[in-house]
Motif scaffolding. Structure first.
Motif, PDB file in Angstrom:
ATOM      1  N   UNK A  54       4.543  57.251  50.585  1.00 14.85           N
ATOM      2  CA  UNK A  54       5.786  56.289  51.481  1.00 14.85           C
ATOM      3  C   UNK A  54       7.199  55.740  51.327  1.00 14.85           C
ATOM      4  N   UNK A  55       8.159  54.896  51.718  1.00 15.43           N
ATOM      5  CA  UNK A  55       9.201  54.861  51.700  1.00 15.43           C
ATOM      6  C   UNK A  55       9.482  53.244  50.974  1.00 15.43           C
ATOM      7  N   UNK A  56      10.251  53.065  50.020  1.00 17.83           N
ATOM      8  CA  UNK A  56      10.925  51.883  48.929  1.00 17.83           C
ATOM      9  C   UNK A  56      10.555  50.761  50.298  1.00 17.83           C
ATOM     10  N   UNK A  57       9.957  49.733  49.408  1.00 16.40           N
ATOM     11  CA  UNK A  57      10.434  48.227  50.182  1.00 16.40           C
ATOM     12  C   UNK A  57       8.134  48.720  51.202  1.00 16.40           C
ATOM     13  N   UNK A  58       7.983  49.915  50.736  1.00 17.16           N
ATOM     14  CA  UNK A  58       7.335  49.807  51.197  1.00 17.16           C
ATOM     15  C   UNK A  58       5.342  49.481  50.864  1.00 17.16           C
ATOM     16  N   UNK A  59       6.100  48.539  49.495  1.00 18.34           N
ATOM     17  CA  UNK A  59       4.859  47.864  48.690  1.00 18.34           C
ATOM     18  C   UNK A  59       4.108  47.501  49.255  1.00 18.34           C
ATOM     19  N   UNK A  60       3.636  46.660  50.623  1.00 19.82           N
ATOM     20  CA  UNK A  60       2.901  45.780  50.459  1.00 19.82           C
ATOM     21  C   UNK A  60       1.745  47.086  51.296  1.00 19.82           C
ATOM     22  N   UNK A  61       2.579  47.889  52.230  1.00 16.48           N
ATOM     23  CA  UNK A  61       1.638  48.922  52.997  1.00 16.48           C
ATOM     24  C   UNK A  61       0.593  49.877  52.028  1.00 16.48           C
ATOM     25  N   UNK A  62       1.442  49.837  50.892  1.00 13.43           N
ATOM     26  CA  UNK A  62       0.222  51.119  50.318  1.00 13.43           C
ATOM     27  C   UNK A  62       0.021  50.698  48.907  1.00 13.43           C
ATOM     28  N   UNK A  63      -0.528  49.209  49.153  1.00 13.97           N
ATOM     29  CA  UNK A  63      -1.021  48.378  48.300  1.00 13.97           C
ATOM     30  C   UNK A  63      -2.468  47.739  49.111  1.00 13.97           C
ATOM     31  N   UNK A  64      -1.963  47.555  51.159  1.00  9.78           N
ATOM     32  CA  UNK A  64      -3.526  47.293  51.948  1.00  9.78           C
ATOM     33  C   UNK A  64      -4.325  49.098  52.069  1.00  9.78           C
ATOM     34  N   UNK A  95      -3.404  40.730  44.267  1.00 12.60           N
ATOM     35  CA  UNK A  95      -3.242  39.331  45.830  1.00 12.60           C
ATOM     36  C   UNK A  95      -3.416  39.993  46.839  1.00 12.60           C
ATOM     37  N   UNK A  96      -3.034  41.348  47.287  1.00 11.47           N
ATOM     38  CA  UNK A  96      -3.771  42.227  48.954  1.00 11.47           C
ATOM     39  C   UNK A  96      -5.657  42.020  48.400  1.00 11.47           C
ATOM     40  N   UNK A  97      -6.157  41.840  47.298  1.00 13.55           N
ATOM     41  CA  UNK A  97      -7.330  41.879  47.134  1.00 13.55           C
ATOM     42  C   UNK A  97      -7.863  40.365  47.315  1.00 13.55           C
ATOM     43  N   UNK A  98      -7.940  40.010  46.695  1.00 13.69           N
ATOM     44  CA  UNK A  98      -7.901  38.447  46.960  1.00 13.69           C
ATOM     45  C   UNK A  98      -7.473  37.658  47.664  1.00 13.69           C
ATOM     46  N   UNK A  99      -6.610  38.190  48.933  1.00  7.45           N
ATOM     47  CA  UNK A  99      -6.877  37.711  50.353  1.00  7.45           C
ATOM     48  C   UNK A  99      -7.738  37.755  50.911  1.00  7.45           C
ATOM     49  N   UNK A 100      -8.099  38.661  50.384  1.00  4.90           N
ATOM     50  CA  UNK A 100      -9.696  39.728  51.143  1.00  4.90           C
ATOM     51  C   UNK A 100     -11.440  38.400  50.258  1.00  4.90           C
ATOM     52  N   UNK A 101     -10.691  38.119  49.600  1.00  5.00           N
ATOM     53  CA  UNK A 101     -11.555  37.171  48.790  1.00  5.00           C
ATOM     54  C   UNK A 101     -12.674  38.031  48.151  1.00  5.00           C
ATOM     55  N   UNK A 102     -11.965  38.948  47.399  1.00  7.17           N
ATOM     56  CA  UNK A 102     -12.531  40.258  46.124  1.00  7.17           C
ATOM     57  C   UNK A 102     -12.359  39.126  44.757  1.00  7.17           C
ATOM     58  N   UNK A 103     -13.593  39.300  44.564  1.00  5.30           N
ATOM     59  CA  UNK A 103     -14.280  38.860  43.025  1.00  5.30           C
ATOM     60  C   UNK A 103     -14.304  39.823  41.681  1.00  5.30           C
ATOM     61  N   UNK A 104     -14.465  39.698  40.718  1.00 16.14           N
ATOM     62  CA  UNK A 104     -14.974  40.640  39.740  1.00 16.14           C
ATOM     63  C   UNK A 104     -15.885  41.410  39.729  1.00 16.14           C
ATOM     64  N   UNK A 105     -16.970  40.168  40.526  1.00 15.85           N
ATOM     65  CA  UNK A 105     -18.024  40.862  40.724  1.00 15.85           C
ATOM     66  C   UNK A 105     -18.714  41.588  41.929  1.00 15.85           C
ATOM     67  N   UNK A 106     -16.699  41.925  43.011  1.00 13.90           N
ATOM     68  CA  UNK A 106     -17.203  42.619  43.991  1.00 13.90           C
ATOM     69  C   UNK A 106     -17.665  43.626  44.065  1.00 13.90           C
ATOM     70  N   UNK A 107     -18.233  45.155  44.049  1.00  8.45           N
ATOM     71  CA  UNK A 107     -18.087  46.747  44.080  1.00  8.45           C
ATOM     72  C   UNK A 107     -17.257  47.982  44.072  1.00  8.45           C
ATOM     73  N   UNK A 108     -16.235  46.890  44.496  1.00  9.83           N
ATOM     74  CA  UNK A 108     -14.076  47.765  44.229  1.00  9.83           C
ATOM     75  C   UNK A 108     -13.906  47.020  42.856  1.00  9.83           C
ATOM     76  N   UNK A 109     -14.031  48.339  41.962  1.00  9.05           N
ATOM     77  CA  UNK A 109     -13.175  48.249  40.375  1.00  9.05           C
ATOM     78  C   UNK A 109     -11.781  48.670  40.842  1.00  9.05           C
TER      79      UNK A 109
END
Ligand code: SF4
Length: 577
Positions: A54-64, A95-109
């Motif tokens: 994606x283009x510049x300034x679309x960092x949030x959508x890339x992270x999502x 930040x995007x992960x934390x917004x979703x309630x992610x912690x280090x114990x979650x399956x996503x590494x």
């Protein structure tokens, strides 16, 4: 099922400067997500993989998007040039992960893979300019208020940091680098060495060595990193070098040093050390016994309040003096009888920073403000509140989407929102969000569909989506507010709704949406629209407009996409024939 997020800094751009782990991470990934230019830089390594660029300034959508793919169990590489943890994607993905309630114990590494940032790659090309304390400051005020950037520049300049300026200039941001030079010149000599490096280790690499007074005479752009030396930085044979400080204690050319190893730990050998200038309990400063006060070597740095004159040349002169005098502890420049100016400067900067950090930081407040979904009439009182909220330095723009877009810096966005709402105004976010565009229902006379428009705005308005989306609601078959041309349009007719999907309001291929259903019962319309939006939110690619999404997926729930008839090719005679 949890996937893996590999946040990769791949360095300046050439494969030679990428770490082994960065290459491995890209190889083991199913999906590669990055800014278009970065994708091109690693094109050779990513053949056969799912690529989302994606283009510049679309960092949030890339992270999502990265998080979404990882949630589906994929291994995803989010790539940044330089270091992923320095103005890169690492923080945002967390930040995007934390917004979703992610912690280090979650399956996503999650693994952050470091890379060589511009401060290091550019420094290597210039010589050794960051041998001492250094900092990076981005001059981009898109996400950071300029007032804060100014304070950081002021503090870093006063504290004599070597400074690497990132994002110094772009097509539209041209004043920032001029302001930065002005601030730096208040604290540093105009002759302070400055290195300008463009596209380090890439094909169009350019290196310019100049000074603080003349840096703006050279090309500085988006791809340039500006490295500004400290008061001791010097230039030798086209190289920019900042001494680490060894010359204060040792002969740099002698095989045998006057100071024996054990003497190097003695106070007399380090008269500039903290305990000799500022004892812990505020007691008297211990003076070295071997030298009288007036002859004690001092480090001279520019005062925070006085600009350096061109004659107060920094350490190159001191280094020469040391060499000539043959002293083990050379007489580094003094500044009158002022003791330890460097420490005073540092302390002042620290005190100022502590004071400043207690103050709230202004943020950019942006909002879409309207009198309501159906109501198009601002009252005079509402307009007065709007003007007061925007203030003398803010901006207010009337948009084709029937709202005022307001923008201003503020330390109290919640307070401003509360004022607008108290005045009876509707306040919505702006950006890649859903906006409900209703007609005025013939000034409220054809009011049957108003509750549905308001409920849609309440439930879906402001929702973040892959791309901004307009939902048009018109109160009768006249559809005079153009609902059928919006991304999604609903038209109230004979007590039911007609549904149009995939319209495009502007451009040479502007077209109405496809009529996919007629006569949807009004009690079902909210659920029908919510389901379509949910599907788009879940399956749309970052930055993918709704009409393109509908054409790609072919079917959303019960609604099938139909290809539009191709435009007929017409042979036209030349004008006048
Ligand atoms: S679409 Fe119909 S109800 Fe809405 S303003 Fe136009 S004529 Fe009136």
């Amino acid at each position: 099922m949890g996937g893996k997020l590999l946040i990769v800094g791949f360095g300046p751009g050439s494969v030679d400067h990428m770490t082994k782990r960065a290459r491995e991470a890209i190889e083991e990934s199913d999906v590669i997500i990055g800014y278009k230019t970065y994708i091109e830089l690693v094109r050779d390594l990513i053949a056969g993989k799912e690529i989302i660029s994606t283009g510049m300034t679309e960092e949030v959508s890339r992270a999502q998007a990265a998080v979404k793919w990882a949630e589906r169990g994929k291994t995803v590489a989010v790539i940044s040039s330089g270091d992923a943890g320095l103005y890169g994607m690492a923080g945002l993905v967390y930040e995007v992960l934390i917004e979703k309630g992610w912690t280090k114990d979650d399956p996503i590494e999650v693994e952050v893979i470091p890379g060589i940032s511009a401060i290091h790659s550019c420094a290597a090309l210039l010589g050794a300019p960051i041998m001492h304390d250094a900092c990076t400051i981005s001059l981009s005020d898109h996400l950071t208020p300029w007032e804060l950037i100014e304070k950081r520049l002021e503090a870093a300049a006063a504290a004599d940091f070597v400074i690497a300026l990132y994002n110094p200039k772009s097509g539209r941001r041209t004043r920032q680098i001029v302001e930065a030079q002005r601030i730096l010149l208040r604290h540093r000599s105009p002759e302070t060495p400055v290195g300008l490096v463009k596209s380090a280790y890439r094909e169009r690499q350019q290196i310019v060595l100049t000074d603080l007074a003349h840096m703006l005479d050279h090309e500085i752009g988006m791809l340039t990193t500006v490295i500004i030396g400290n008061s001791t930085t010097f230039v030798h044979d086209g190289l920019m070098i900042t001494p680490r400080g060894y010359q204060r204690k040792y002969h740099l050319t002698a095989a045998v040093q006057p100071l024996k190893p054990h003497e190097r730990l003695r106070k007399e050998a380090e008269p500039w050390a903290l305990e000799q200038t500022k004892p812990l309990n505020g007691g008297p400063v211990l003076e070295p016994t071997s030298e009288p006060e007036t002859e004690r070597p001092r480090v001279s740095l520019p005062s925070a309040s006085l600009p350096l004159s061109a004659s107060s040349a920094p350490l190159p002169a001191a280094a020469r003096q040391a060499k000539e005098s043959g002293s083990a502890i050379p007489p580094v420049q003094t500044e009158g009888n002022r003791p330890m100016a460097a420490k005073e400067v540092a302390e002042d900067a620290l005190a100022a920073l502590t004071h400043r950090s207690m103050r709230p930081v202004p943020v950019l407040f942006e909002a879409a403000v309207s009198p309501g979904v159906a109501n198009k009439q601002f009252t005079p009182e509402q307009l007065i509140v709007l003007a007061e909220v925007v203030g003398p330095d803010g901006k207010m723009t009337y948009t084709p989407d029937h709202y005022m877009k307001i923008e201003r810096l503020t330390e109290d966005p919640a307070g401003l929102t509360a004022r607008l709402v108290a005045a009876g105004l509707t306040v919505m976010p702006v950006g890649e969000v859903l906006t409900v565009k209703a007609c005025d229902f013939c000034d409220g006379e054809k009011k049957d569909a108003i509750p549905y428009a308001e409920e849609l705005a309440r439930r879906l308005g402001g929702m973040t989506l892959p791309k901004e989306l307009k939902l048009g609601v018109n109160g009768c078959g006249m559809a005079c507010y153009g609902a059928v041309r919006e991304d999604i349009g609903i038209v109230y007719r004979k007590g039911k709704f007609d549904l149009f999907l995939g319209g495009k309001t502007v451009g040479r291929n502007a077209h109405p949406g496809q009529l996919v259903a007629e006569g949807i019962p009004k009690e079902e319309i909210i659920t029908v629209i919510a389901d379509i939006i949910e599907y788009y939110k879940e399956h749309g690619h970052p930055n993918e407009r709704f009409h393109k999404f509908f054409a790609r997926v072919k079917q959303i729930g019960p609604f099938r996409h139909e290809e539009a008839t191709a435009a007929a090719a017409v042979e036209t005679a030349a004008c006048g024939d």
